[in-house]
Motif scaffolding. Structure first.
Motif, PDB file in Angstrom:
ATOM      1  N   UNK A 109      -3.513   3.223  21.296  1.00 57.92           N
ATOM      2  CA  UNK A 109      -4.307   2.791  22.382  1.00 57.92           C
ATOM      3  C   UNK A 109      -5.039   1.512  21.796  1.00 57.92           C
ATOM      4  N   UNK A 110      -6.074   2.196  20.668  1.00 55.98           N
ATOM      5  CA  UNK A 110      -7.178   1.247  20.078  1.00 55.98           C
ATOM      6  C   UNK A 110      -6.457   0.096  19.369  1.00 55.98           C
ATOM      7  N   UNK A 111      -5.236   0.792  18.617  1.00 57.64           N
ATOM      8  CA  UNK A 111      -4.724  -0.335  17.916  1.00 57.64           C
ATOM      9  C   UNK A 111      -4.050  -1.469  18.548  1.00 57.64           C
ATOM     10  N   UNK A 112      -3.382  -1.054  19.869  1.00 54.99           N
ATOM     11  CA  UNK A 112      -2.633  -2.411  20.299  1.00 54.99           C
ATOM     12  C   UNK A 112      -3.776  -2.943  21.266  1.00 54.99           C
ATOM     13  N   UNK A 113      -4.772  -2.587  21.811  1.00 51.88           N
ATOM     14  CA  UNK A 113      -5.821  -3.096  22.473  1.00 51.88           C
ATOM     15  C   UNK A 113      -6.425  -3.958  21.720  1.00 51.88           C
ATOM     16  N   UNK A 114      -6.664  -3.667  20.446  1.00 54.50           N
ATOM     17  CA  UNK A 114      -7.499  -4.569  19.358  1.00 54.50           C
ATOM     18  C   UNK A 114      -6.604  -5.787  19.209  1.00 54.50           C
ATOM     19  N   UNK A 115      -5.267  -5.743  19.070  1.00 49.94           N
ATOM     20  CA  UNK A 115      -4.384  -6.773  18.769  1.00 49.94           C
ATOM     21  C   UNK A 115      -4.485  -7.663  19.985  1.00 49.94           C
ATOM     22  N   UNK A 153       0.971  -6.526  14.122  1.00 55.04           N
ATOM     23  CA  UNK A 153       1.214  -5.310  14.887  1.00 55.04           C
ATOM     24  C   UNK A 153       2.272  -4.693  14.340  1.00 55.04           C
ATOM     25  N   UNK A 154       3.276  -5.305  13.656  1.00 50.84           N
ATOM     26  CA  UNK A 154       4.484  -4.529  13.254  1.00 50.84           C
ATOM     27  C   UNK A 154       4.208  -3.668  11.928  1.00 50.84           C
ATOM     28  N   UNK A 155       3.280  -4.580  11.177  1.00 51.81           N
ATOM     29  CA  UNK A 155       2.945  -4.034   9.762  1.00 51.81           C
ATOM     30  C   UNK A 155       1.971  -2.894  10.080  1.00 51.81           C
ATOM     31  N   UNK A 156       0.873  -3.085  10.849  1.00 51.46           N
ATOM     32  CA  UNK A 156      -0.111  -2.050  11.132  1.00 51.46           C
ATOM     33  C   UNK A 156       0.743  -0.794  11.640  1.00 51.46           C
ATOM     34  N   UNK A 157       1.842  -0.832  12.551  1.00 56.03           N
ATOM     35  CA  UNK A 157       2.485   0.359  12.938  1.00 56.03           C
ATOM     36  C   UNK A 157       3.235   0.799  11.922  1.00 56.03           C
ATOM     37  N   UNK A 158       3.833   0.037  11.059  1.00 54.74           N
ATOM     38  CA  UNK A 158       4.592   0.942  10.006  1.00 54.74           C
ATOM     39  C   UNK A 158       3.449   1.518   9.074  1.00 54.74           C
ATOM     40  N   UNK A 159       2.432   1.016   8.879  1.00 56.07           N
ATOM     41  CA  UNK A 159       1.346   1.716   7.977  1.00 56.07           C
ATOM     42  C   UNK A 159       0.920   3.059   8.713  1.00 56.07           C
ATOM     43  N   UNK A 160       0.559   2.750   9.969  1.00 53.67           N
ATOM     44  CA  UNK A 160       0.034   3.949  10.795  1.00 53.67           C
ATOM     45  C   UNK A 160       1.310   5.214  10.876  1.00 53.67           C
ATOM     46  N   UNK A 161       2.339   4.801  10.828  1.00 53.03           N
ATOM     47  CA  UNK A 161       3.587   5.854  11.070  1.00 53.03           C
ATOM     48  C   UNK A 161       3.464   6.797   9.924  1.00 53.03           C
ATOM     49  N   UNK A 172      10.297   1.561   7.158  1.00 58.59           N
ATOM     50  CA  UNK A 172      10.932   0.338   6.750  1.00 58.59           C
ATOM     51  C   UNK A 172      11.082  -0.859   7.629  1.00 58.59           C
ATOM     52  N   UNK A 173      11.737  -0.688   8.661  1.00 59.10           N
ATOM     53  CA  UNK A 173      11.866  -1.804   9.678  1.00 59.10           C
ATOM     54  C   UNK A 173      10.821  -2.451  10.329  1.00 59.10           C
ATOM     55  N   UNK A 174       9.621  -1.731  10.434  1.00 56.91           N
ATOM     56  CA  UNK A 174       8.471  -2.408  10.873  1.00 56.91           C
ATOM     57  C   UNK A 174       7.882  -3.220   9.575  1.00 56.91           C
ATOM     58  N   UNK A 175       8.129  -2.717   8.553  1.00 60.63           N
ATOM     59  CA  UNK A 175       7.403  -3.847   7.492  1.00 60.63           C
ATOM     60  C   UNK A 175       8.288  -4.911   7.478  1.00 60.63           C
ATOM     61  N   UNK A 176       9.663  -4.655   7.592  1.00 56.61           N
ATOM     62  CA  UNK A 176      10.510  -5.910   7.387  1.00 56.61           C
ATOM     63  C   UNK A 176      10.194  -6.881   8.798  1.00 56.61           C
ATOM     64  N   UNK A 177      10.198  -6.634   9.710  1.00 64.08           N
ATOM     65  CA  UNK A 177       9.995  -7.045  11.120  1.00 64.08           C
ATOM     66  C   UNK A 177       8.720  -7.774  10.719  1.00 64.08           C
ATOM     67  N   UNK A 178       7.659  -7.348  10.507  1.00 62.02           N
ATOM     68  CA  UNK A 178       6.267  -7.897  10.382  1.00 62.02           C
ATOM     69  C   UNK A 178       6.431  -8.908   9.267  1.00 62.02           C
TER      70      UNK A 178
END
Length: 223
Positions: A109-115, A153-161, A172-178
């Protein structure tokens, strides 16, 4: 009489492997989960988001033919971002109540809200600067900012996962997409033809990535 033995060839004790550390590494590898196990429905979201963003991109380019007010474009993409963010947040929220994992983890929630907050702040800052810029170029700049935030957002999501112990193949798909989204956002305002057709091209590329990821994770790389 005791023979003198040369121990210079013996390996130093410091080079001996740390058994406890190896056990921890093996435990970490074994505990890595497929993203569908941790977030049921996430694989399907790749396809859903791909279709939604793809249609929005093509629709935006079609709207160039008609004299639509600028706020209509903003409403279309605001709805797209809201839908993508809401479905992603709902998937994360359901997994948080379904999976028993007492270890502290980052807040989605904090991650998405910050973005989202960051996107509004950046837009407000550059709006006066671009007030006198040609409308086509101005639109390219604004949408590049939105795409850049989406890519981050996608790069952060991949890192947080990784903190959630999601296996690498699902991250990897999150990193590639970002990465490709950030590259696209960087060149869009500076390539003239992208200022006109970049929205549709972005939508098509996003759909292809989403559909391809869904296919690979569901049918090729599934457990």
């Amino acid at each position: 009489m005791t023979d003198n033995i040369d121990h210079t060839d013996d390996p130093p004790r410091d080079s001996e492997p740390d058994v406890d550390a190896l056990r921890d590494d093996i435990r970490q590898i074994k505990s890595a989960m497929a993203i569908e196990d941790r977030y049921p429905g996430q694989r399907r979201l790749w396809l859903v988001h791909g279709v939604v963003v793809g249609l929005a991109g093509v629709l935006t380019n079609v709207m160039f033919v008609y004299p639509w007010p600028q706020y209509v474009y903003i409403l279309v993409w605001a709805a797209v971002f809201a839908l993508v963010g809401f479905t992603q947040w709902q998937t994360s929220a359901r997994a948080g109540t379904a999976v028993d994992d007492p270890a502290p983890k980052p807040s989605w929630t904090i991650v998405f809200g910050t973005l989202v907050a960051g996107l509004f702040v950046i837009t407000a800052i550059v709006d006066p600067v671009l007030a006198d810029v040609e409308s086509v170029l101005r639109g390219a700049f604004f949408f590049s900012l939105a795409f850049a935030v989406l890519g981050m957002g996608y790069l952060l999501a991949g890192t947080i996962l990784r903190a959630y112990r999601i296996r690498a193949i699902d991250r990897y798909p999150f990193y590639v997409n970002g990465a490709w989204i950030l590259a696209f956002a960087t060149v869009m305002p500076f390539v003239e033809w992208l200022q006109y057709v970049g929205y549709g091209l972005f939508g098509i590329l996003f759909f292809l990535h989403g559909a391809g990821t869904y296919y690979l994770l569901t049918y090729r790389l599934s457990d």
